[in-house]
Design a protein around this motif. Structure first.
Motif, PDB file in Angstrom:
ATOM      1  N   ARG A   1       0.823  -1.210   0.000  1.00  0.00           N
ATOM      2  CA  ARG A   1       0.000   0.000   0.000  1.00  0.00           C
ATOM      3  C   ARG A   1       0.858   1.261   0.000  1.00  0.00           C
ATOM      4  N   ILE A   2       1.886   1.279   0.834  1.00  0.00           N
ATOM      5  CA  ILE A   2       2.760   2.457   0.932  1.00  0.00           C
ATOM      6  C   ILE A   2       3.499   2.687  -0.382  1.00  0.00           C
ATOM      7  N   VAL A   3       4.099   1.628  -0.915  1.00  0.00           N
ATOM      8  CA  VAL A   3       4.938   1.779  -2.114  1.00  0.00           C
ATOM      9  C   VAL A   3       4.093   2.146  -3.329  1.00  0.00           C
ATOM     10  N   LEU A   4       2.990   1.411  -3.538  1.00  0.00           N
ATOM     11  CA  LEU A   4       2.159   1.660  -4.720  1.00  0.00           C
ATOM     12  C   LEU A   4       1.375   2.956  -4.610  1.00  0.00           C
ATOM     13  N   GLY A   5       1.351   3.555  -3.416  1.00  0.00           N
ATOM     14  CA  GLY A   5       0.689   4.840  -3.242  1.00  0.00           C
ATOM     15  C   GLY A   5       1.483   6.004  -3.807  1.00  0.00           C
ATOM     16  N   HIS A   6       2.726   5.771  -4.209  1.00  0.00           N
ATOM     17  CA  HIS A   6       3.562   6.830  -4.772  1.00  0.00           C
ATOM     18  C   HIS A   6       3.426   6.882  -6.291  1.00  0.00           C
ATOM     19  N   ASP A   7       3.524   8.071  -6.840  1.00  0.00           N
ATOM     20  CA  ASP A   7       3.450   8.245  -8.288  1.00  0.00           C
ATOM     21  C   ASP A   7       4.600   7.510  -8.974  1.00  0.00           C
ATOM     22  N   HIS A   8       4.317   7.008 -10.179  1.00  0.00           N
ATOM     23  CA  HIS A   8       5.304   6.381 -11.068  1.00  0.00           C
ATOM     24  C   HIS A   8       5.766   4.995 -10.603  1.00  0.00           C
ATOM     25  N   ILE A   9       5.204   4.456  -9.518  1.00  0.00           N
ATOM     26  CA  ILE A   9       5.535   3.090  -9.106  1.00  0.00           C
ATOM     27  C   ILE A   9       4.451   2.173  -9.667  1.00  0.00           C
ATOM     28  N   LEU A  10       4.835   1.291 -10.594  1.00  0.00           N
ATOM     29  CA  LEU A  10       3.867   0.459 -11.316  1.00  0.00           C
ATOM     30  C   LEU A  10       3.617  -0.883 -10.631  1.00  0.00           C
ATOM     31  N   GLY A  11       4.562  -1.344  -9.836  1.00  0.00           N
ATOM     32  CA  GLY A  11       4.418  -2.632  -9.165  1.00  0.00           C
ATOM     33  C   GLY A  11       5.683  -2.955  -8.396  1.00  0.00           C
ATOM     34  N   ILE A  12       5.595  -3.937  -7.490  1.00  0.00           N
ATOM     35  CA  ILE A  12       6.784  -4.391  -6.763  1.00  0.00           C
ATOM     36  C   ILE A  12       6.819  -5.916  -6.791  1.00  0.00           C
ATOM     37  N   HIS A  13       8.038  -6.469  -6.699  1.00  0.00           N
ATOM     38  CA  HIS A  13       8.208  -7.919  -6.666  1.00  0.00           C
ATOM     39  C   HIS A  13       9.566  -8.256  -6.055  1.00  0.00           C
ATOM     40  N   ASP A  14       9.814  -9.549  -5.902  1.00  0.00           N
ATOM     41  CA  ASP A  14      11.074 -10.057  -5.327  1.00  0.00           C
ATOM     42  C   ASP A  14      11.364  -9.428  -3.959  1.00  0.00           C
ATOM     43  N   LEU A  15      10.339  -9.381  -3.121  1.00  0.00           N
ATOM     44  CA  LEU A  15      10.505  -8.837  -1.773  1.00  0.00           C
ATOM     45  C   LEU A  15      11.196  -9.875  -0.887  1.00  0.00           C
ATOM     46  N   VAL A  16      12.330  -9.482  -0.319  1.00  0.00           N
ATOM     47  CA  VAL A  16      13.101 -10.367   0.564  1.00  0.00           C
ATOM     48  C   VAL A  16      13.241  -9.677   1.922  1.00  0.00           C
ATOM     49  N   TYR A  17      12.924 -10.419   2.984  1.00  0.00           N
ATOM     50  CA  TYR A  17      12.884  -9.846   4.336  1.00  0.00           C
ATOM     51  C   TYR A  17      13.809 -10.638   5.252  1.00  0.00           C
ATOM     52  N   HIS A  18      14.663  -9.924   5.995  1.00  0.00           N
ATOM     53  CA  HIS A  18      15.591 -10.555   6.931  1.00  0.00           C
ATOM     54  C   HIS A  18      15.312 -10.035   8.342  1.00  0.00           C
ATOM     55  N   ASP A  19      15.037 -10.971   9.244  1.00  0.00           N
ATOM     56  CA  ASP A  19      14.707 -10.623  10.630  1.00  0.00           C
ATOM     57  C   ASP A  19      15.937 -10.855  11.508  1.00  0.00           C
ATOM     58  N   TYR A  20      16.491  -9.771  12.057  1.00  0.00           N
ATOM     59  CA  TYR A  20      17.643  -9.875  12.949  1.00  0.00           C
ATOM     60  C   TYR A  20      17.247  -9.631  14.404  1.00  0.00           C
ATOM     61  N   GLY A  21      15.992  -9.863  14.702  1.00  0.00           N
ATOM     62  CA  GLY A  21      15.483  -9.625  16.044  1.00  0.00           C
ATOM     63  C   GLY A  21      14.440  -8.527  16.007  1.00  0.00           C
ATOM     64  N   PRO A  22      13.548  -8.481  16.996  1.00  0.00           N
ATOM     65  CA  PRO A  22      12.483  -7.474  17.016  1.00  0.00           C
ATOM     66  C   PRO A  22      13.042  -6.060  16.887  1.00  0.00           C
ATOM     67  N   GLY A  23      12.497  -5.319  15.935  1.00  0.00           N
ATOM     68  CA  GLY A  23      12.951  -3.951  15.715  1.00  0.00           C
ATOM     69  C   GLY A  23      14.243  -3.848  14.926  1.00  0.00           C
ATOM     70  N   ARG A  24      14.749  -4.983  14.431  1.00  0.00           N
ATOM     71  CA  ARG A  24      16.011  -4.993  13.675  1.00  0.00           C
ATOM     72  C   ARG A  24      15.799  -5.839  12.425  1.00  0.00           C
ATOM     73  N   ALA A  25      15.287  -5.232  11.383  1.00  0.00           N
ATOM     74  CA  ALA A  25      14.967  -5.969  10.164  1.00  0.00           C
ATOM     75  C   ALA A  25      15.518  -5.231   8.956  1.00  0.00           C
ATOM     76  N   MET A  26      15.802  -6.009   7.898  1.00  0.00           N
ATOM     77  CA  MET A  26      16.238  -5.445   6.630  1.00  0.00           C
ATOM     78  C   MET A  26      15.360  -6.043   5.535  1.00  0.00           C
ATOM     79  N   MET A  27      15.203  -5.297   4.449  1.00  0.00           N
ATOM     80  CA  MET A  27      14.315  -5.728   3.376  1.00  0.00           C
ATOM     81  C   MET A  27      14.825  -5.179   2.052  1.00  0.00           C
ATOM     82  N   SER A  28      14.594  -5.941   0.998  1.00  0.00           N
ATOM     83  CA  SER A  28      14.880  -5.451  -0.350  1.00  0.00           C
ATOM     84  C   SER A  28      13.758  -5.896  -1.278  1.00  0.00           C
ATOM     85  N   PHE A  29      13.497  -5.108  -2.300  1.00  0.00           N
ATOM     86  CA  PHE A  29      12.551  -5.511  -3.327  1.00  0.00           C
ATOM     87  C   PHE A  29      12.793  -4.704  -4.597  1.00  0.00           C
TER      88      PHE A  29
END
Length: 391
Positions: free
Chosen positions: A235-263
């Motif tokens: 919802r957040i990403v697609l709510g911005h202009d010129h963003i047509l879609g997202i894919h290949d979302l990868v999420y890494h959990d390093y503990g509560p409040g310590r996460a990394m993500m790429s897409f």
């Protein structure tokens, strides 16, 4: 209870290390004090009644006090800042603490079961004591309070270790209730069920330990992103202009409040590069502020002319005919003198009814049905997000 939980949070962000440390300290200290108190009370009750089930339940409380110490230490270690040797912080120590708690619960379940079997085959007799009944009833009330407190606090800060402690407290309520019922059955009906009660206590403990181990192993092994979180990111990403879609979302959990993500974010191939880059930077900051996730976004340029869009939709329809769960992305066309390459990725859920090769074959057959001039180049992807959400 809600007032007490809000007081523990102290108005801080639930995922903030300082807030988690404060909550873990309060929960651990309360667990140590109350479990030691229950241990002493049940030892007295077990001595008065000569009940192996009651003594086993007392030892179980002593182990709970020990695991509260582990939880307390785990929260303190997890609250340490990142350093040169651990650049992603120490948040996973909290999961390890929860796993140690689970292992201790399982070990205690085995020991309680062994003592119960000895009592069952030895047919030891128990004695009735009103004082013991009062102690057991009070213990059930205390453990039920501990269950609600740790459950509420664990959910407030999303702590697997604290929720494991809450589950253990609920199991203790049930096991102590079984001991109380066996004592009443022996006194009023003459049923010698102390050994059976001990086995039921062991079963409750083992079930709790297994569930707690599973809940703490999942984040250590790498679990998918929560579907609700993934939907909000969409919802957040697609709510911005010129963003047509997202894919290949990868999420890494390093503990509560310590996460990394790429897409990958799809953007118009003919768009202004500097403007698109500024939008991507803004999205990364927004996700960091709202969800405390460090995000790296790759821009995928997408050709949006009418012929490419129409052909992409035709291929997507073929994928949906095979199965509605299949989606495509990174669709590109490279025309040539003999054939035209249709290059794209297809997202296949884990546990899908078809093998990857079968998915490629059926897609290729469908695309060839559109035109023998088309040559599909298909890459099969698997989602890192649960329940078939965007990934």
């Amino acid at each position: 209870m809600n007032f007490l939980i809000r007081a523990c949070l102290g108005g801080g962000a639930p995922q903030a290390p300082a807030t988690r440390l404060r909550c873990g300290t309060i929960s651990g200290a309360a667990g140590i004090f109350l479990n030691v108190l229950l241990f002493l009370g049940k030892v007295i009750a077990g001595t008065l009644t000569s009940s192996v089930a009651m003594v086993a339940d007392a030892v179980n409380n002593l182990s709970d006090a020990a695991t509260s110490v582990v939880t307390l230490i785990g929260f303190r270690l997890a609250g340490q800042e990142a350093d040169e040797d651990h650049p992603f912080g120490h948040g996973r120590v909290e999961y390890i603490a929860g796993l140690i708690v689970a292992m201790a619960i399982l070990l205690m379940g085995v020991e309680v079961g062994r003592s119960a079997l000895e009592s069952l085959f030895g047919q030891s007799e128990t004695q009735f004591s009103p004082v013991a009944l009062v102690i057991l009833a009070a213990a059930i009330l205390v453990k039920f309070w501990m269950y609600w407190f740790n459950r509420g606090l664990g959910r407030a800060i999303d702590s697997a270790a604290m929720e494991a402690t809450a589950a253990d407290s609920l199991s203790d309520c049930l096991s102590t209730g079984v001991v109380l019922l066996s004592t009443l059955a022996d006194h009023f009906w003459g049923l010698q069920v102390d050994g059976l009660a001990g086995l039921l206590v062991a079963a409750f403990i083992l079930k709790t330990g297994w569930e707690a181990a599973r809940d703490t192993l999942d984040p250590l092994l790498g679990r998918p992103m929560d579907p609700e979180l993934a939907a909000d990111i969409d919802r957040i990403v697609l709510g911005h202009d010129h963003i047509l879609g997202i894919h290949d979302l990868v999420y890494h959990d390093y503990g509560p409040g310590r996460a990394m993500m790429s897409f990958h974010a799809e953007v118009p191939a003919d768009g202004d590069f500097l403007e698109l880059h500024d939008i991507i930077d803004h999205i990364e900051r927004e996700l960091k502020e709202k969800h405390h996730i460090d995000t790296s976004i790759h821009m995928d340029p997408v050709v949006c002319d009418d012929s490419t869009s129409a052909l992409r939709e035709q291929v997507a329809a073929i994928a949906r005919e095979i199965d509605p769960a299949l989606t495509i992305h990174d669709f590109r066309i490279t025309p040539g003198p003999i054939h035209t390459n249709l290059i794209f990725d297809v997202m296949v859920p884990y546990g899908f009814r078809l093998k990857d090769t079968q998915v490629r074959e059926q897609l290729t057959e469908g695309i060839k049905g559109l035109s023998g001039h088309y040559f599909p180049v298909i890459q099969v992807d698997h989602s890192y997000v649960a329940s078939g959400d965007q990934g």
